[in-house]
Scaffold this active site. Structure first.
Site, PDB file in Angstrom:
ATOM      1  N   ASP A 130       0.903  -1.153   0.000  1.00  0.00           N
ATOM      2  CA  ASP A 130       0.000   0.000   0.000  1.00  0.00           C
ATOM      3  C   ASP A 130       0.932   1.190   0.000  1.00  0.00           C
ATOM      4  O   ASP A 130       1.557   1.505   1.019  1.00  0.00           O
ATOM      5  CB  ASP A 130      -0.899   0.018   1.237  1.00  0.00           C
ATOM      6  CG  ASP A 130      -1.919   1.145   1.152  1.00  0.00           C
ATOM      7  OD1 ASP A 130      -1.549   2.242   0.671  1.00  0.00           O
ATOM      8  OD2 ASP A 130      -3.083   0.960   1.541  1.00  0.00           O
ATOM      9  N   HIS A 131       1.041   1.843  -1.159  1.00  0.00           N
ATOM     10  CA  HIS A 131       2.124   2.827  -1.280  1.00  0.00           C
ATOM     11  C   HIS A 131       1.944   4.019  -0.342  1.00  0.00           C
ATOM     12  O   HIS A 131       2.889   4.744  -0.075  1.00  0.00           O
ATOM     13  CB  HIS A 131       2.327   3.262  -2.741  1.00  0.00           C
ATOM     14  CG  HIS A 131       1.221   4.078  -3.295  1.00  0.00           C
ATOM     15  ND1 HIS A 131       0.095   3.529  -3.828  1.00  0.00           N
ATOM     16  CD2 HIS A 131       1.070   5.404  -3.391  1.00  0.00           C
ATOM     17  CE1 HIS A 131      -0.701   4.483  -4.219  1.00  0.00           C
ATOM     18  NE2 HIS A 131      -0.140   5.640  -3.974  1.00  0.00           N
ATOM     19  N   HIS A 165      -6.173   2.463   1.388  1.00  0.00           N
ATOM     20  CA  HIS A 165      -5.337   3.616   1.753  1.00  0.00           C
ATOM     21  C   HIS A 165      -5.849   4.391   2.980  1.00  0.00           C
ATOM     22  O   HIS A 165      -5.103   4.651   3.914  1.00  0.00           O
ATOM     23  CB  HIS A 165      -5.225   4.593   0.583  1.00  0.00           C
ATOM     24  CG  HIS A 165      -4.754   3.958  -0.695  1.00  0.00           C
ATOM     25  ND1 HIS A 165      -3.701   3.092  -0.724  1.00  0.00           N
ATOM     26  CD2 HIS A 165      -5.186   4.058  -1.971  1.00  0.00           C
ATOM     27  CE1 HIS A 165      -3.504   2.686  -1.976  1.00  0.00           C
ATOM     28  NE2 HIS A 165      -4.398   3.252  -2.743  1.00  0.00           N
TER      29      HIS A 165
END
Ligand code: NAD
Length: 486
Positions: free
Chosen positions: A179-180, A242
């Site tokens: 999950d950047h 996110h």
């Protein structure tokens, strides 16, 4: 500043989908930046593996174009590009068939000291095929790692199935679900500020925090991704992963150590403590068209679609720390500005000695993820000059660019940091399987609820902060969203 970067072992990183959009825009430019920062060991190699028929030279040419397009000019030099490209190899592969796998096996180095990492930058429907063939051809072993991209399932059932498929071939300690948002410098700085100072933690609870806001606003529409997006919507595409991850980092209890399972155990407890959301605490929206800007319906080519391109919600974390403190989250497309931030809004001082005229002043800790990553704390001071006690709020800047010198504007991007963490074997900033499942277990009934009620999203004008009903979520409680602005 003396760099204290943890060294990285030699590695062979295979990027499945190495010719795709994500690899060209994020993964390869990120690796290039780590390379010029001196973080790639001498004998590290990157192997692109995708469907196109290319040889090493053809792939290097393609990656050269990608670097020119997606790396800032300042960071590009012919010498560096050539040196980086010489680390690149390519194998044409069919995830669903047998083509290419033998060649990939031969391309990998047979050396136990070389880390083998496999980035699954392909559609999730191929994850199982890749995992299976990596084992069948004995390319992956007990020391290999795999990186998987979002979306990780579209509901609890599919996420469980995906976890089970990966678990057939890999241990949880080998799986890196990316999950950047967790790779952003500011997100990690949030943990440093919370747990590295004595100032914040005593106030980090319902007694002193009035509410928390998390906003991820985008200016773009769904554009070319319409087909995919319409099956997903803002809740699945952004909130379940996110926004949920950001909420966890804000709300979690202090882990005993900054170690993968200690951190992930605490995040999981937050997800499990999230209450179901009342229908009246959810606002979904869909952008209208304006002038030449197409509407959501035009973008997805379905005039009847009820998928949301915007969602705002009021959430509760039901535990002692947060009882009674709402978490407001919102995300949407075609909004006024591209802005992601978390705001911790503290309560008013219990008694104002300055009287009504001084107005209402609150401390707000703002964690900005984009643009201009950074953190500020709003504090109330006296407005300088004579003429009585007038109060004013000023931001205390905790941004790295100012505090840490010129390196601050060369903050590594999320992807490059996360890829290096994979090679180092550090899972702290990656989602564990049970976290993802718990997040879907919370999300599913919410989506089922509005599907059963057959609700239509509210229309909103592009370039705004979303539907007016979203503002009402806070107004009715004498609160307001923070302004969305560049
Ligand atoms: P893409 O369509 O641009 O690229 C797909 C890649 O997969 C290509 O390299 C293609 O050759 C390869 N491929 C397809 N079928 C194959 C097969 N049978 N065998 C071997 N290789 C095959 O996709 P993308 O945008 O790069 O996305 C890749 C993954 O990353 C997807 O899961 C996507 O959801 C996810 N993702 C993408 C982005 C983004 O910004 N593009 C962001 C987040 C997550």
């Amino acid at each position: 500043m003396v760099s204290r970067v943890i060294p990285v072992d030699p590695f062979d990183l295979v990027i499945f989908g190495g010719t795709g959009d994500l690899a060209r825009r994020k993964i390869l430019p990120g690796l290039y930046r780590r390379f010029i920062a001196g973080q790639m060991p001498e004998d590290a190699r990157v192997i692109g593996a995708a469907r196109s028929e290319l040889d090493d030279e053809g792939y290097r040419k393609d990656v050269r174009d990608a670097l020119k397009e997606f790396v800032s000019k300042r960071a590009l030099s012919e010498e560096n590009i050539a040196a980086f490209l010489s680390r690149l190899h390519y194998v044409s592969i069919d995830a669903k068939g047998e083509g290419g796998w033998k060649k990939l096996a031969q391309t990998m180095r047979d050396d136990d000291d070389v880390v083998r990492a496999f980035y699954f930058s392909v559609a999730p429907s191929l994850f199982g095929d890749l995992a299976e063939r990596l084992h069948l051809h004995k390319i992956a072993g007990a020391n290999s790692r795999i990186v998987v991209e979002k979306p990780f399932g579209r509901d609890l059932e599919s996420a469980k199935a995906l976890n089970a498929t990966l678990a057939e071939h890999f241990d949880e300690t080998q799986i890196y679900r990316i999950d950047h948002y967790l790779g952003k410098e500011t997100v990690q700085n949030l943990m440093a500020v919370r747990f590295g100072n004595v100032l914040f933690e005593p106030l980090w609870n319902a007694q002193y925090v009035d509410h928390i806001q998390i906003t991820v606003a985008e200016t773009v529409g769904v554009g070319g991704r319409g087909g995919y997006y319409d099956k997903s919507g803002a809740m699945r595409d952004m909130v379940q992963n996110h926004l949920m991850q950001l909420l966890c980092l804000i709300a979690m209890e202090p882990p005993s150590r900054f170690e993968p399972d200690a951190v992930r155990d605490e995040k999981l407890k937050v997800i499990r403590a999230l209450e179901p959301v009342e229908p009246g605490d959810i606002v979904r929206g869909q952008y209208e068209g304006k002038g030449k800007t197409p509407s959501y319906h035009d973008d997805v080519e379905d005039g009847e679609s009820r998928t949301e391109s915007f969602i705002a919600m009021k959430l509760h974390v039901s535990n002692w720390r947060w009882a009674g403190t709402p978490f407001y989250v919102r995300t949407g497309k075609r909004l006024k500005a591209r802005q992601s931030e978390i705001a911790v809004v503290f309560k008013d001082a219990p008694h104002s000695i300055f009287g009504e005229a001084a107005g209402r002043h609150r401390n707000i800790l703002t964690i900005r993820l984009q643009p201009n990553e950074g953190m500020t704390l709003g504090v109330t001071i006296k407005e300088p000059g004579p003429g009585g006690m007038r109060l004013v709020d000023v931001p205390l800047d905790m941004s790295f660019a100012d505090a840490l010198g010129p390196e601050g504007d060369e903050i590594p991007e999320a992807y490059e940091r996360l890829v290096m963490d994979v090679v180092r074997g550090n899972q702290t900033l990656f989602m564990r399987g049970d976290e993802v499942e718990a997040a879907w277990a919370w999300t599913d009934p919410i989506i089922e609820g509005w599907t059963k009620r057959d609700e239509r999203p509210f229309a909103y004008e592009p370039g705004t902060a979303g539907p007016e009903e979203s503002a009402m979520l806070l107004h009715r409680e004498d609160r307001r969203w923070r302004e969305i602005k560049e």
